[in-house]
Design a protein around this motif. Structure first.
Motif, PDB file in Angstrom:
ATOM      1  N   GLY A  56       0.838  -1.190   0.000  1.00  0.00           N
ATOM      2  CA  GLY A  56       0.000   0.000   0.000  1.00  0.00           C
ATOM      3  C   GLY A  56       0.872   1.238   0.000  1.00  0.00           C
ATOM      4  N   SER A  57       0.325   2.333  -0.532  1.00  0.00           N
ATOM      5  CA  SER A  57       1.136   3.530  -0.711  1.00  0.00           C
ATOM      6  C   SER A  57       0.322   4.795  -0.515  1.00  0.00           C
ATOM      7  N   LYS A  58       1.051   5.906  -0.484  1.00  0.00           N
ATOM      8  CA  LYS A  58       0.402   7.213  -0.442  1.00  0.00           C
ATOM      9  C   LYS A  58      -0.205   7.577  -1.791  1.00  0.00           C
ATOM     10  N   ASP A  59       0.046   6.759  -2.828  1.00  0.00           N
ATOM     11  CA  ASP A  59      -0.559   7.016  -4.135  1.00  0.00           C
ATOM     12  C   ASP A  59      -1.977   6.448  -4.232  1.00  0.00           C
ATOM     13  N   GLU A  60      -2.519   5.950  -3.084  1.00  0.00           N
ATOM     14  CA  GLU A  60      -3.912   5.500  -2.953  1.00  0.00           C
ATOM     15  C   GLU A  60      -4.182   4.146  -3.595  1.00  0.00           C
ATOM     16  N   THR A  61      -3.140   3.401  -3.985  1.00  0.00           N
ATOM     17  CA  THR A  61      -3.343   2.102  -4.616  1.00  0.00           C
ATOM     18  C   THR A  61      -2.736   0.983  -3.790  1.00  0.00           C
ATOM     19  N   ILE A  62      -3.265  -0.216  -4.029  1.00  0.00           N
ATOM     20  CA  ILE A  62      -2.688  -1.440  -3.478  1.00  0.00           C
ATOM     21  C   ILE A  62      -2.176  -2.251  -4.660  1.00  0.00           C
ATOM     22  N   GLN A  63      -0.904  -2.583  -4.662  1.00  0.00           N
ATOM     23  CA  GLN A  63      -0.311  -3.373  -5.737  1.00  0.00           C
ATOM     24  C   GLN A  63      -0.147  -4.821  -5.285  1.00  0.00           C
ATOM     25  N   HIS A  73       0.673  -8.926 -10.299  1.00  0.00           N
ATOM     26  CA  HIS A  73      -0.662  -9.517 -10.450  1.00  0.00           C
ATOM     27  C   HIS A  73      -1.753  -8.489 -10.706  1.00  0.00           C
ATOM     28  N   GLY A  74      -1.568  -7.238 -10.269  1.00  0.00           N
ATOM     29  CA  GLY A  74      -2.595  -6.236 -10.547  1.00  0.00           C
ATOM     30  C   GLY A  74      -2.666  -5.165  -9.479  1.00  0.00           C
ATOM     31  N   SER A  75      -3.711  -4.349  -9.558  1.00  0.00           N
ATOM     32  CA  SER A  75      -3.909  -3.239  -8.621  1.00  0.00           C
ATOM     33  C   SER A  75      -5.312  -3.268  -8.046  1.00  0.00           C
ATOM     34  N   LEU A  76      -5.438  -2.833  -6.788  1.00  0.00           N
ATOM     35  CA  LEU A  76      -6.738  -2.679  -6.151  1.00  0.00           C
ATOM     36  C   LEU A  76      -6.983  -1.182  -5.982  1.00  0.00           C
ATOM     37  N   LEU A  77      -8.035  -0.690  -6.625  1.00  0.00           N
ATOM     38  CA  LEU A  77      -8.322   0.740  -6.616  1.00  0.00           C
ATOM     39  C   LEU A  77      -9.699   0.983  -6.011  1.00  0.00           C
ATOM     40  N   HIS A  78      -9.718   1.271  -4.744  1.00  0.00           N
ATOM     41  CA  HIS A  78     -11.000   1.516  -4.079  1.00  0.00           C
ATOM     42  C   HIS A  78     -10.886   2.646  -3.057  1.00  0.00           C
ATOM     43  N   HIS A  79      -9.718   2.784  -2.463  1.00  0.00           N
ATOM     44  CA  HIS A  79      -9.522   3.810  -1.436  1.00  0.00           C
ATOM     45  C   HIS A  79      -9.254   5.172  -2.056  1.00  0.00           C
ATOM     46  N   ASP A  80      -9.656   6.206  -1.327  1.00  0.00           N
ATOM     47  CA  ASP A  80      -9.408   7.584  -1.730  1.00  0.00           C
ATOM     48  C   ASP A  80      -8.525   8.218  -0.656  1.00  0.00           C
ATOM     49  N   GLY A  81      -7.240   7.971  -0.760  1.00  0.00           N
ATOM     50  CA  GLY A  81      -6.295   8.432   0.257  1.00  0.00           C
ATOM     51  C   GLY A  81      -5.228   7.382   0.491  1.00  0.00           C
ATOM     52  N   THR A  82      -4.276   7.716   1.340  1.00  0.00           N
ATOM     53  CA  THR A  82      -3.166   6.812   1.651  1.00  0.00           C
ATOM     54  C   THR A  82      -3.671   5.491   2.213  1.00  0.00           C
ATOM     55  N   VAL A 350      -3.139  -6.559 -14.823  1.00  0.00           N
ATOM     56  CA  VAL A 350      -4.567  -6.628 -14.545  1.00  0.00           C
ATOM     57  C   VAL A 350      -4.928  -5.504 -13.595  1.00  0.00           C
ATOM     58  N   GLU A 351      -6.054  -4.886 -13.805  1.00  0.00           N
ATOM     59  CA  GLU A 351      -6.477  -3.785 -12.950  1.00  0.00           C
ATOM     60  C   GLU A 351      -7.775  -4.152 -12.261  1.00  0.00           C
ATOM     61  N   PHE A 352      -7.828  -3.891 -10.956  1.00  0.00           N
ATOM     62  CA  PHE A 352      -9.025  -4.173 -10.184  1.00  0.00           C
ATOM     63  C   PHE A 352      -9.575  -2.848  -9.688  1.00  0.00           C
ATOM     64  N   ALA A 353     -10.590  -2.349 -10.346  1.00  0.00           N
ATOM     65  CA  ALA A 353     -11.143  -1.029 -10.019  1.00  0.00           C
ATOM     66  C   ALA A 353     -12.505  -1.168  -9.369  1.00  0.00           C
ATOM     67  N   GLU A 354     -12.669  -0.480  -8.232  1.00  0.00           N
ATOM     68  CA  GLU A 354     -13.943  -0.483  -7.495  1.00  0.00           C
ATOM     69  C   GLU A 354     -14.457  -1.892  -7.246  1.00  0.00           C
ATOM     70  N   GLY A 355     -13.535  -2.794  -6.968  1.00  0.00           N
ATOM     71  CA  GLY A 355     -13.925  -4.162  -6.638  1.00  0.00           C
ATOM     72  C   GLY A 355     -14.366  -4.980  -7.821  1.00  0.00           C
ATOM     73  N   LYS A 356     -14.199  -4.503  -9.045  1.00  0.00           N
ATOM     74  CA  LYS A 356     -14.620  -5.251 -10.228  1.00  0.00           C
ATOM     75  C   LYS A 356     -13.409  -5.644 -11.049  1.00  0.00           C
ATOM     76  N   PHE A 357     -13.436  -6.832 -11.578  1.00  0.00           N
ATOM     77  CA  PHE A 357     -12.325  -7.363 -12.355  1.00  0.00           C
ATOM     78  C   PHE A 357     -12.396  -6.806 -13.775  1.00  0.00           C
ATOM     79  N   ALA A 358     -11.309  -6.159 -14.213  1.00  0.00           N
ATOM     80  CA  ALA A 358     -11.318  -5.583 -15.557  1.00  0.00           C
ATOM     81  C   ALA A 358      -9.935  -5.673 -16.169  1.00  0.00           C
ATOM     82  N   THR A 359      -9.783  -6.380 -17.267  1.00  0.00           N
ATOM     83  CA  THR A 359      -8.503  -6.488 -17.946  1.00  0.00           C
ATOM     84  C   THR A 359      -8.442  -5.491 -19.080  1.00  0.00           C
TER      85      THR A 359
END
Length: 376
Positions: A56-63, A73-82, A350-359
């Protein structure tokens, strides 16, 4: 049988490091295995289970990284902040907390966001999952300690602690938990939810780790590491671990050996052998590695004994086989130079945005459909 170990560390320089550990009877060595520019801001948290590394990072993503296949393996994009805290629950779930006040529960099977709930009015500073996996504790900048039912994602208990705690952690059996506010650590009993004692460290506490159900290792904004008994509230042992403040600690058991791993702002990661029967003695230094980075977080990947045994047998079988004159395409892929081995292979974007699987492929198809509808 030697067990596979990998030291995983994140730093201010936006890089995650991996060092493969070679265990010995007296001394352990660590070799650079990979380094990856994981984020666009400094790393704030790392979590490891037997297959995945999550940062996890201050760039708001989980790798995410698959350590077995050695691919991103991809990214988890759901948080808005560190991303302030990450914790795996076994092989099935990952929990994340952030400055947006959310706690997210992710399935490691399809990497879907199963639950997302507003945990605190301020930032979530720390979380800890009960060994049963049914409840999770969290603390935040709203000066509360909260207990959450993970079955329905609802708050089960709220305690006003009147100060902003930055660490919460269950004991291995889940009979007690500790809450850290600056240099003070309160020990709570699960049944009564009341404080049974308080331990005061000399400096602000930066990281803690239970090594037994009653003994907790404490690191602070100093070079010294201390071991406390949460029953007697006494310091059992203290020793100088680094030349600068200790940022993170981790503990593992390798065979019958209990090992404490420490990471410091001085860039060093050190491995110490703990003897519970001689707990007052200074731990023996097994090995160290200089990352030359400003470390922020630490984890240790540990292969299961079965997997380690299978890999050793496979390597032995390969060494006995006669090499063919021409390498197959697969063999050429498997063959890596020393330079290649220090980077994670980015074969799976692979990108995981808002809990949805999207390649990328799916995104391309959706774009084509939109263009077709516009033209019609």
């Amino acid at each position: 049988m030697a067990q596979q170990l990998e030291l995983i560390a994140g730093c201010y320089e936006q890089i995650v490091f991996g060092y493969r550990v070679q265990t010995g009877e007296k001394k352990w060595t660590s070799d650079a295995d990979f380094s990856h520019h994981a984020h666009t801001a400094s790393l704030s948290a790392v979590a490891v289970n037997d297959r995945y590394i999550a940062t996890g990072s201050k760039d708001e993503t989980i790798q995410l990284y698959d350590i077995k296949k050695r691919v991103e393996h991809g990214s988890l994009l759901h948080h808005d902040g560190t991303i302030s805290c990450l914790e795996f629950y076994g092989k099935t779930h990952l929990l994340s907390g952030g400055e947006d006040g959310l706690i997210c529960v992710w399935s490691t099977k399809k990497w879907e966001c199963l639950k997302s709930f507003r945990a605190h009015k301020g930032h979530v500073t720390s979380l800890s999952v009960h060994p049963s996996g049914k409840i999770v504790l969290s603390v935040g900048t709203d000066k509360t300690l909260r207990t959450w039912n993970l079955i329905d994602g609802r708050s089960a208990f709220i305690k006003n602690i009147k100060q902003n705690a930055h660490i919460v952690m269950w004991s291995p059996t889940g009979e007690r938990y500790v809450v850290v506010v600056n240099e003070k650590m309160d020990i709570y009993n699960l049944e009564t939810a009341s404080v049974t004692g308080t331990i005061t460290n000399k400096k602000r506490i930066s990281s803690i780790r239970f090594i037994t159900n009653t003994i907790v290792v404490v690191a602070g904004d100093e070079e010294t590491v201390r071991l406390y008994d949460t029953d007697s509230l006494k310091c059992l042992c203290e020793f100088k671990a680094h030349e600068n403040r200790v940022k993170a600690i981790y503990s593992i058991t390798v065979g019958e050996t209990l090992v404490l791993v420490t990471a410091s702002s001085d860039g060093y990661i050190k491995m110490w052998k703990l003897d519970l029967e001689k707990i007052q003695d200074t731990p023996a230094l097994l090995g160290e590695v200089n990352t030359s980075a400003r470390l922020t977080c630490l984890g240790v990947w540990q292969a299961s004994p079965v997997e380690s045994s299978q890999q050793v047998e496979a390597e032995a079988a390969c060494s006995q086989a006669q090499p063919s004159r021409e390498e197959t395409q697969q063999e050429r892929k498997d063959h890596t130079t020393e330079e290649d081995s220090i980077k994670l292979v980015r074969t799976k974007k692979v990108e995981f945005a808002e809990g949805k699987f999207a390649t990328k492929k799916r995104k391309a198809e959706e774009t084509k459909k939109k263009k077709k509808l516009k033209s019609e």
